[in-house]
Scaffold this motif. Structure first.
Motif, PDB file in Angstrom:
ATOM      1  N   TYR A   1     -16.419  -3.626   1.120  1.00 16.43           N
ATOM      2  CA  TYR A   1     -15.566  -2.783   1.953  1.00 16.43           C
ATOM      3  C   TYR A   1     -16.218  -2.422   3.273  1.00 16.43           C
ATOM      4  O   TYR A   1     -15.513  -2.181   4.270  1.00 16.43           O
ATOM      5  CB  TYR A   1     -15.126  -1.535   1.176  1.00 16.43           C
ATOM      6  CG  TYR A   1     -14.050  -1.880   0.173  1.00 16.43           C
ATOM      7  CD1 TYR A   1     -12.779  -2.237   0.604  1.00 16.43           C
ATOM      8  CD2 TYR A   1     -14.321  -1.909  -1.190  1.00 16.43           C
ATOM      9  CE1 TYR A   1     -11.785  -2.596  -0.306  1.00 16.43           C
ATOM     10  CE2 TYR A   1     -13.339  -2.253  -2.107  1.00 16.43           C
ATOM     11  CZ  TYR A   1     -12.070  -2.602  -1.654  1.00 16.43           C
ATOM     12  OH  TYR A   1     -11.092  -2.969  -2.550  1.00 16.43           O
TER      13      TYR A   1
ATOM     14  N   SER B   1      -3.200  -4.646   7.938  1.00 24.34           N
ATOM     15  CA  SER B   1      -3.379  -4.829   6.500  1.00 24.34           C
ATOM     16  C   SER B   1      -4.875  -4.896   6.235  1.00 24.34           C
ATOM     17  O   SER B   1      -5.681  -4.892   7.170  1.00 24.34           O
ATOM     18  CB  SER B   1      -2.694  -6.114   6.020  1.00 24.34           C
ATOM     19  OG  SER B   1      -3.387  -7.254   6.514  1.00 24.34           O
ATOM     20  N   ILE B   2      -5.268  -4.962   4.978  1.00 27.61           N
ATOM     21  CA  ILE B   2      -6.683  -5.046   4.640  1.00 27.61           C
ATOM     22  C   ILE B   2      -7.269  -6.393   5.076  1.00 27.61           C
ATOM     23  O   ILE B   2      -8.469  -6.538   5.279  1.00 27.61           O
ATOM     24  CB  ILE B   2      -6.909  -4.836   3.124  1.00 27.61           C
ATOM     25  CG1 ILE B   2      -8.372  -4.499   2.819  1.00 27.61           C
ATOM     26  CG2 ILE B   2      -6.455  -6.050   2.329  1.00 27.61           C
ATOM     27  CD1 ILE B   2      -8.779  -3.108   3.185  1.00 27.61           C
ATOM     28  N   GLU B   3      -6.374  -7.401   5.256  1.00 24.43           N
ATOM     29  CA  GLU B   3      -6.832  -8.744   5.624  1.00 24.43           C
ATOM     30  C   GLU B   3      -6.875  -8.979   7.133  1.00 24.43           C
ATOM     31  O   GLU B   3      -7.653  -9.801   7.622  1.00 24.43           O
ATOM     32  CB  GLU B   3      -5.923  -9.817   5.015  1.00 24.43           C
ATOM     33  CG  GLU B   3      -5.989  -9.941   3.509  1.00 24.43           C
ATOM     34  CD  GLU B   3      -4.984  -9.037   2.819  1.00 24.43           C
ATOM     35  OE1 GLU B   3      -4.107  -8.483   3.536  1.00 24.43           O
ATOM     36  OE2 GLU B   3      -5.073  -8.864   1.591  1.00 24.43           O
TER      37      GLU B   3
ATOM     38  N   LEU C   1      -5.735   1.785   2.823  1.00 24.37           N
ATOM     39  CA  LEU C   1      -5.656   0.373   2.458  1.00 24.37           C
ATOM     40  C   LEU C   1      -6.710   0.013   1.410  1.00 24.37           C
ATOM     41  O   LEU C   1      -6.449  -0.764   0.486  1.00 24.37           O
ATOM     42  CB  LEU C   1      -5.845  -0.501   3.696  1.00 24.37           C
ATOM     43  CG  LEU C   1      -4.712  -0.489   4.719  1.00 24.37           C
ATOM     44  CD1 LEU C   1      -5.144  -1.221   5.998  1.00 24.37           C
ATOM     45  CD2 LEU C   1      -3.450  -1.143   4.146  1.00 24.37           C
TER      46      LEU C   1
ATOM     47  N   SER D   1      -5.591   1.241  -1.994  1.00 24.13           N
ATOM     48  CA  SER D   1      -4.530   0.360  -2.502  1.00 24.13           C
ATOM     49  C   SER D   1      -5.098  -0.966  -2.988  1.00 24.13           C
ATOM     50  O   SER D   1      -4.694  -1.495  -4.038  1.00 24.13           O
ATOM     51  CB  SER D   1      -3.477   0.106  -1.412  1.00 24.13           C
ATOM     52  OG  SER D   1      -2.831   1.304  -1.041  1.00 24.13           O
ATOM     53  N   GLU D   2      -6.048  -1.508  -2.210  1.00 16.51           N
ATOM     54  CA  GLU D   2      -6.680  -2.765  -2.591  1.00 16.51           C
ATOM     55  C   GLU D   2      -7.442  -2.613  -3.901  1.00 16.51           C
ATOM     56  O   GLU D   2      -7.399  -3.493  -4.765  1.00 16.51           O
ATOM     57  CB  GLU D   2      -7.634  -3.213  -1.476  1.00 16.51           C
ATOM     58  CG  GLU D   2      -8.412  -4.479  -1.753  1.00 16.51           C
ATOM     59  CD  GLU D   2      -7.593  -5.746  -1.576  1.00 16.51           C
ATOM     60  OE1 GLU D   2      -8.137  -6.836  -1.805  1.00 16.51           O
ATOM     61  OE2 GLU D   2      -6.399  -5.646  -1.216  1.00 16.51           O
TER      62      GLU D   2
ATOM     63  N   LYS E   1      -5.001  -2.549  -6.790  1.00 15.52           N
ATOM     64  CA  LYS E   1      -4.421  -3.879  -7.018  1.00 15.52           C
ATOM     65  C   LYS E   1      -5.383  -4.769  -7.789  1.00 15.52           C
ATOM     66  O   LYS E   1      -4.969  -5.567  -8.644  1.00 15.52           O
ATOM     67  CB  LYS E   1      -4.057  -4.517  -5.673  1.00 15.52           C
ATOM     68  CG  LYS E   1      -3.370  -5.867  -5.787  1.00 15.52           C
ATOM     69  CD  LYS E   1      -3.026  -6.418  -4.419  1.00 15.52           C
ATOM     70  CE  LYS E   1      -4.260  -6.944  -3.723  1.00 15.52           C
ATOM     71  NZ  LYS E   1      -3.926  -7.637  -2.438  1.00 15.52           N
ATOM     72  N   ASN E   2      -6.677  -4.632  -7.490  1.00 19.36           N
ATOM     73  CA  ASN E   2      -7.697  -5.494  -8.093  1.00 19.36           C
ATOM     74  C   ASN E   2      -8.390  -4.851  -9.287  1.00 19.36           C
ATOM     75  O   ASN E   2      -9.380  -5.392  -9.792  1.00 19.36           O
ATOM     76  CB  ASN E   2      -8.740  -5.882  -7.046  1.00 19.36           C
ATOM     77  CG  ASN E   2      -8.155  -6.704  -5.920  1.00 19.36           C
ATOM     78  OD1 ASN E   2      -7.214  -7.473  -6.120  1.00 19.36           O
ATOM     79  ND2 ASN E   2      -8.703  -6.537  -4.724  1.00 19.36           N
TER      80      ASN E   2
END
Length: 305
Positions: free
Chosen positions: A143, A195-197, A254, A257-258, A261-262
Motif C-alpha cells: 500500500y 481508483s486504486i489502480e 480505496l 475497500s481493496e 475485496k481481497n
C-alpha cells in the motif's frame, strides 16, 4: 461569485472579535503566549507549541487575511509590546510575506495540510493506524507503493487546476480583481477518475471555465508559464493543501475497500469517516514539523524575534 454584503460584514467582524478577545485576555493572562490561528489549524500547531510552553492562549481569527488584520490592529499599539504574540498563516498561492513586526509565521508550503501527505507520514499512518508493520507485514509495502504511484498520478491530474487557480490568486493580489471562484475542501467531483489502480485527468481548461463561470479570465500565456513552473516544483508542497489531504483520505477509503475485496487483514483504528478537519486532529502527531516552525515558536516564547 463574490461575497454578499452580509458575508463581507461577518468577515470583517471576525478580526474585530479576535482582537477584542486578545485585549480582554491580556490583563488576565499577562505572561501567556497569545497564538493567533486561521481556525482549523489549532490541532496541528497546539501540540508543537506545547513542546515549549503550557502557558499559551489560542485565538481563532477565521482565515489568513483575518490573522493579518488582527496583526495590523495590534502591531502599532505600544501597550501590548510586552505581551508575547504568535501569528500563524498558510502561504496558499500568495507571494512570501515580507518580514513583519511582530513576526508572522507563514508555512513554507501551501498550507499545513501539505505536511500530512508525504511518503514518510503515510508510512507512519500505515504502521500506527492500520497496524501494518513495516518489517513483518507485506501489505505495508504494497500500500505504500500504491500510495506513491497514485499520488504521482494525482499530481499530474490536478496540475492544470492548481496552475489555473494560482493564476487567479496572482490576478487578485496584483490587479485587485476577485477570483470569482469559491473552492471546497474536496477536489471538484468528476474532474478526475480515481481508483486504486489508476488516476486520470478528466477535464480541460474549457471545463474549468464552464464549471466556474464567474472566474476571472486568465491569459493563456500566463497559464502556460504557471503550468511549466508547476511541472518542476515539489508538488507535495506547492499544490493546494486541501486537495492533497482530500487525496490522502480518498486513498484510505480505496485501500480499505481493496482490503475487504481481497480478504486482507486491514483495520483502520479510527472508526468514523474522516474529513479534512478530523484528519488534521487524528494524524497531527505524524505530520511533518518544519525546522522554521520550531525556531519561530522558540523565538516568540523567549521574546528574541
Amino acid at each position: 461569485m463574490g461575497l454578499s454584503v452580509e458575508e463581507l460584514r461577518e468577515s470583517r467582524m471576525r478580526s474585530v472579535v479576535a482582537y477584542a478577545e486578545f485585549v480582554d485576555s491580556t490583563g488576565k493572562l499577562p505572561n501567556h503566549l497569545f497564538c493567533f490561528f486561521e481556525g482549523k489549524d489549532n490541532p496541528y500547531y497546539v501540540p508543537r507549541i506545547k513542546k515549549y510552553t503550557e502557558d499559551f492562549h489560542p485565538i481563532k481569527c477565521g482565515g489568513r487575511s483575518k490573522v493579518l488584520e488582527v496583526h495590523n490592529l495590534i502591531k502599532n499599539q505600544e501597550v501590548y509590546n510586552n505581551n508575547k504574540k504568535a501569528f500563524f498563516v498558510d502561504r496558499d498561492f500568495n507571494e512570501i510575506l515580507s518580514v513583519q513586526d511582530p513576526i508572522v509565521y507563514e508555512t513554507p508550503c501551501y498550507s499545513i495540510e501539505n505536511l500530512f501527505v508525504s511518503e514518510t507520514v503515510f508510512k507512519q499512518i500505515l504502521s500506527n493506524e492500520f497496524h501494518l508493520s513495516e518489517t513483518t507485514n507485506q501489505l505495508h509495502e504494497k500500500y505504500l507503493n500504491l500510495y506513491k504511484n497514485r499520488q504521482e498520478e494525482f499530481h499530474d491530474a490536478v496540475l492544470l487546476f492548481n496552475a489555473w487557480y494560482a493564476c487567479l490568486i496572482w490576478i487578485r493580489n496584483n490587479k485587485g480583481k476577485e477570483t470569482g471562484v469559491k473552492l471546497d475542501n474536496k477536489f471538484p467531483k468528476g474532474l478526475i477518475n480515481m481508483s486504486i489502480e489508476q488516476i486520470l485527468q478528466n477535464y480541460t481548461l474549457e471545463d474549468l471555465k464552464s464549471i466556474f463561470p464567474d472566474a476571472t479570465e486568465v491569459a493563456l500565456d500566463s497559464l502556460n508559464l504557471k503550468v511549466e513552473e508547476f511541472k518542476n516544483c515539489n508538488k507535495l508542497k506547492c499544490f493546494r493543501g486541501k486537495y492533497e489531504m482530500d487525496f490522502l483520505l480518498k486513498f484510505i477509503d480505496l485501500m480499505i475497500s481493496e482490503g475487504k475485496k481481497n480478504n486482507e487483514q486491514i483495520k483502520f483504528s479510527f472508526g468514523g469517516a474522516l474529513n479534512n478537519e478530523r484528519a488534521i486532529s487524528v494524524f497531527t502527531h505524524y505530520a511533518e514539523t518544519p525546522d522554521c516552525l520550531d525556531v519561530y515558536i522558540n523565538k516568540v516564547i523567549n521574546e528574541i524575534v
